[in-house]
Structures are given as C-alpha cells and as structure tokens.
Design a protein around this motif. Structure first.
Motif, PDB file in Angstrom:
ATOM      1  N   ASP A 113       0.860  -1.174   0.000  1.00 11.82           N
ATOM      2  CA  ASP A 113       0.000   0.000   0.000  1.00 11.82           C
ATOM      3  C   ASP A 113       0.900   1.229   0.000  1.00 11.82           C
ATOM      4  N   ASP A 114       0.967   1.929  -1.107  1.00 10.03           N
ATOM      5  CA  ASP A 114       1.832   3.102  -1.151  1.00 10.03           C
ATOM      6  C   ASP A 114       1.296   4.111  -2.153  1.00 10.03           C
ATOM      7  N   LEU A 115       2.172   5.019  -2.616  1.00  7.93           N
ATOM      8  CA  LEU A 115       1.743   6.076  -3.532  1.00  7.93           C
ATOM      9  C   LEU A 115       1.068   5.529  -4.782  1.00  7.93           C
ATOM     10  N   THR A 117      -0.650   2.876  -5.289  1.00  7.19           N
ATOM     11  CA  THR A 117      -1.915   2.159  -5.125  1.00  7.19           C
ATOM     12  C   THR A 117      -2.960   2.972  -4.369  1.00  7.19           C
ATOM     13  N   SER A 118      -2.561   4.123  -3.819  1.00  6.58           N
ATOM     14  CA  SER A 118      -3.478   4.929  -3.018  1.00  6.58           C
ATOM     15  C   SER A 118      -4.590   5.534  -3.876  1.00  6.58           C
ATOM     16  N   THR A 119      -5.785   5.634  -3.297  1.00  5.41           N
ATOM     17  CA  THR A 119      -6.918   6.275  -3.983  1.00  5.41           C
ATOM     18  C   THR A 119      -7.068   7.739  -3.561  1.00  5.41           C
ATOM     19  N   SER A 120      -6.194   8.187  -2.661  1.00  2.56           N
ATOM     20  CA  SER A 120      -6.227   9.579  -2.214  1.00  2.56           C
ATOM     21  C   SER A 120      -5.735  10.491  -3.335  1.00  2.56           C
ATOM     22  N   LEU A 121      -6.487  11.558  -3.629  1.00  7.47           N
ATOM     23  CA  LEU A 121      -6.122  12.471  -4.714  1.00  7.47           C
ATOM     24  C   LEU A 121      -4.740  13.097  -4.509  1.00  7.47           C
ATOM     25  N   PRO A 122      -4.411  13.633  -3.318  1.00 10.81           N
ATOM     26  CA  PRO A 122      -3.054  14.180  -3.115  1.00 10.81           C
ATOM     27  C   PRO A 122      -1.968  13.144  -3.375  1.00 10.81           C
ATOM     28  N   ASP A 123      -2.192  11.900  -2.925  1.00 16.24           N
ATOM     29  CA  ASP A 123      -1.215  10.835  -3.158  1.00 16.24           C
ATOM     30  C   ASP A 123      -1.058  10.556  -4.648  1.00 16.24           C
ATOM     31  N   GLN A 124      -2.167  10.537  -5.381  1.00 20.37           N
ATOM     32  CA  GLN A 124      -2.124  10.262  -6.818  1.00 20.37           C
ATOM     33  C   GLN A 124      -1.387  11.359  -7.571  1.00 20.37           C
ATOM     34  N   ILE A 125      -1.597  12.613  -7.156  1.00 23.05           N
ATOM     35  CA  ILE A 125      -0.909  13.741  -7.806  1.00 23.05           C
ATOM     36  C   ILE A 125       0.600  13.635  -7.595  1.00 23.05           C
ATOM     37  N   ILE A 126       1.009  13.370  -6.351  1.00 17.56           N
ATOM     38  CA  ILE A 126       2.432  13.243  -6.041  1.00 17.56           C
ATOM     39  C   ILE A 126       3.031  12.035  -6.755  1.00 17.56           C
ATOM     40  N   SER A 127       2.290  10.940  -6.805  1.00 15.03           N
ATOM     41  CA  SER A 127       2.771   9.728  -7.480  1.00 15.03           C
ATOM     42  C   SER A 127       3.026   9.998  -8.956  1.00 15.03           C
ATOM     43  N   THR A 128       2.096  10.693  -9.601  1.00 11.71           N
ATOM     44  CA  THR A 128       2.256  11.023 -11.022  1.00 11.71           C
ATOM     45  C   THR A 128       3.428  11.967 -11.236  1.00 11.71           C
ATOM     46  N   ALA A 129       3.548  12.958 -10.357  1.00  8.52           N
ATOM     47  CA  ALA A 129       4.622  13.952 -10.494  1.00  8.52           C
ATOM     48  C   ALA A 129       5.993  13.311 -10.369  1.00  8.52           C
ATOM     49  N   LYS A 214       6.843   2.797  -1.729  1.00  4.86           N
ATOM     50  CA  LYS A 214       7.392   4.062  -2.194  1.00  4.86           C
ATOM     51  C   LYS A 214       6.773   5.186  -1.387  1.00  4.86           C
ATOM     52  N   VAL A 215       7.619   5.991  -0.733  1.00 10.33           N
ATOM     53  CA  VAL A 215       7.134   7.055   0.142  1.00 10.33           C
ATOM     54  C   VAL A 215       7.828   8.377  -0.191  1.00 10.33           C
ATOM     55  N   TYR A 226      10.363  12.038   8.293  1.00  8.01           N
ATOM     56  CA  TYR A 226       8.901  12.075   8.427  1.00  8.01           C
ATOM     57  C   TYR A 226       8.288  11.751   7.066  1.00  8.01           C
ATOM     58  N   ILE A 227       7.380  10.794   7.008  1.00  9.85           N
ATOM     59  CA  ILE A 227       6.699  10.447   5.762  1.00  9.85           C
ATOM     60  C   ILE A 227       5.539  11.419   5.535  1.00  9.85           C
ATOM     61  N   GLU A 228       5.578  12.134   4.419  1.00  3.78           N
ATOM     62  CA  GLU A 228       4.501  13.062   4.085  1.00  3.78           C
ATOM     63  C   GLU A 228       3.425  12.387   3.228  1.00  3.78           C
ATOM     64  N   PHE A 229       3.880  11.541   2.303  1.00  5.97           N
ATOM     65  CA  PHE A 229       2.956  10.802   1.432  1.00  5.97           C
ATOM     66  C   PHE A 229       3.460   9.371   1.286  1.00  5.97           C
ATOM     67  N   PRO A 230       2.542   8.390   1.206  1.00  7.72           N
ATOM     68  CA  PRO A 230       1.092   8.538   1.252  1.00  7.72           C
ATOM     69  C   PRO A 230       0.616   8.988   2.625  1.00  7.72           C
ATOM     70  N   ILE A 231      -0.488   9.693   2.625  1.00  9.48           N
ATOM     71  CA  ILE A 231      -1.023  10.270   3.857  1.00  9.48           C
ATOM     72  C   ILE A 231      -1.318   9.199   4.894  1.00  9.48           C
ATOM     73  N   SER A 232      -1.731   8.013   4.456  1.00 13.05           N
ATOM     74  CA  SER A 232      -2.068   6.935   5.374  1.00 13.05           C
ATOM     75  C   SER A 232      -0.859   6.431   6.166  1.00 13.05           C
ATOM     76  N   LEU A 233       0.355   6.751   5.685  1.00 10.43           N
ATOM     77  CA  LEU A 233       1.580   6.304   6.365  1.00 10.43           C
ATOM     78  C   LEU A 233       2.314   7.457   7.044  1.00 10.43           C
ATOM     79  N   SER A 234       1.614   8.548   7.308  1.00  9.34           N
ATOM     80  CA  SER A 234       2.254   9.698   7.951  1.00  9.34           C
ATOM     81  C   SER A 234       2.834   9.290   9.297  1.00  9.34           C
ATOM     82  N   GLY A 235       4.097   9.597   9.492  1.00 10.61           N
ATOM     83  CA  GLY A 235       4.787   9.227  10.716  1.00 10.61           C
ATOM     84  C   GLY A 235       6.289   9.243  10.493  1.00 10.61           C
ATOM     85  N   TRP A 236       7.047   8.776  11.461  1.00 12.63           N
ATOM     86  CA  TRP A 236       8.505   8.837  11.419  1.00 12.63           C
ATOM     87  C   TRP A 236       9.111   7.453  11.228  1.00 12.63           C
TER      88      TRP A 236
END
Length: 245
Positions: A113-115, A117-129, A214-215, A226-236
């Motif tokens: 579960d990472d950038l 495969t995430s369905t979160s729009l911010p994650d998808q934008i960052i993944s594409t970028a 991939k984070v 600190y993990i910024e994306f994916p949002i579901s894995l936010s933490g250190w």
C-alpha cells in the motif's frame, strides 16, 4: 488496499549491455578471469551478475545500470531492492516497454500500500509527479511551445500580453519540475520498517511500512525521516533500510 494489477505474462529480463569502445575501436575489457555480466546472467548466476554490475558501474549508463541491477535483484527474489533500482532507472530516463513491464511485475509481487496504489487524490498527484522524469517535463514544455508558436503564426493569438502569458504557461512544466519535483525527497523501503509517532524509538509505534513501499519524505531529524505521502503512512521512520533518491 492491495495492488489489484495482474501479474505481467513476461518475467523481468535484463539488457545485455556491451562494453564501450576505446579510441582504437577495440572493446574495453576487464580482468580476463572475470565473467562478463551477460555470461553471468545467462548462467543464472544472479548474485555474481549483481556484483559484476556494482564493481563495473562506470561501464554502464545510469539508467541501464539501475535497470539491470533491479532486474537481477528481482530474479533473486528481493523485490523491494528491485523496485528501488527500476524506479531509479525510469527516473534517469530509461523508459521503454521492458522497464515498465519489469517494474509492473515487481510491484505486483510486492502487493504494498503506497503512492502507486493509493486512492487519495493528493497521493495520486504526487505519485504522477514523481513518476515523470525531468526529460519528460522538458518534452511537455517543448510541445506546448510548439503548439503556441503555431497558434501565433496562424494568428489565433494576436495580443502581445496574451502571447507572454501563453509562453509562460508553456514553461510551467519545466518550472514545476525544477522548483518542486526536483526537490521532492522520496524513497523505497528496502525492508519492513516500524512507523513511529515521533523521531525516536521512545515514541509509540503506529504500525509497519512494508518492504518495497514508495514514500515521499519530509522533515529529517537525527537520522529519522517524516513520511509526508502517502497520507495513510504519515509518521517517522529511521533512515536505515531506505533506498533514497
């Protein structure tokens, strides 16, 4: 959420990269007792092939080096390390059906579960970028400049201030890649890593980040990211066992 993509029919395969030619036109050779990469690979001595690549990195273009190394690691069953090198190969501009297929195969084996495969729009934008290499942004900008130049030539755009705005828009992909994408720090976890609430093991553990994820990394403090994306894995997470780009 699991990766729902199907396993490609073709297994990962390497590129048989010949040694560069010297000024005299003869092949540059290594120590005669050493087998070449293609010989080791075809004999299925993948550990030896990986070591050969590491020992002779300067013989290969960066994209091909990481592509071959990623493919070899995949053959050895280390899909997390394989993903790191295949992602790096694509980032370095080695983009073709083989690199895309091999990366897809590796990701299907990891089921993380990472950038990607995430369905979160911010994650998808960052993944594409982060998936588009710098050369890709440059190509997009050139295409836009060409289109806008043709529009001006055929008088579809006539006002000068509009022309200026249009050309600035055409340069947006390059500006975006240089001032934002280029500064994004992302990594692939080479092993399963504990996720903490703070930058130390004294903080509570929130869960695990699976090997091969991939984070996108943010703040760095005393050996912790600190993990910024994916949002579901936010933490250190500790920087150990991270393949950094």
């Amino acid at each position: 959420m699991k990766n729902s993509s199907t396993t490609p029919k073709t297994m990962p395969s390497a590129v048989i990269e010949r040694k560069p030619l010297s000024e005299s036109g003869k092949s540059v050779t290594e120590t005669p007792s050493k087998s070449s990469f293609d010989e080791l690979y075809l004999k299925k001595d993948y550990k030896g092939a990986a070591q050969y690549l590491l020992d002779n990195k300067k013989q290969f273009e960066s994209g091909i080096f990481h592509y071959n190394l990623g493919t070899v690691y995949s053959k050895m069953g280390d899909q997390a390390t394989a993903r790191f090198h295949l992602e790096k190969a694509i980032q370095d501009g080695y983009i073709n059906s083989s690199s895309i297929n091999n990366l897809a195969f590796v990701k299907s084996q990891l089921q993380v579960d990472d950038l990607s495969t995430s369905t979160s729009l911010p994650d998808q934008i960052i993944s594409t970028a982060t998936a588009i290499p710098m050369s890709g942004y440059f190509s997009i900008a050139l295409f836009l400049v060409l289109v806008f130049t043709l529009m001006i030539r055929f008088k579809k755009i006539q006002k000068k201030w509009v022309m200026v705005v249009v050309f600035l828009l055409a340069l947006t992909p390059v500006l975006f890649s240089n001032f934002y994408v280029k500064n994004i720090n992302y990594a692939v976890t080479l092993k399963e890593i504990p996720l903490y609430e703070g930058p130390s093991k004294i903080f509570a553990e929130k869960g695990k980040v699976r090997a091969g994820s991939k984070v996108v990394l943010g703040q760095f403090k005393d050996g912790w990211f600190y993990i910024e994306f994916p949002i579901s894995l936010s933490g250190w997470i500790n920087k150990d066992q991270l393949g950094l780009y």
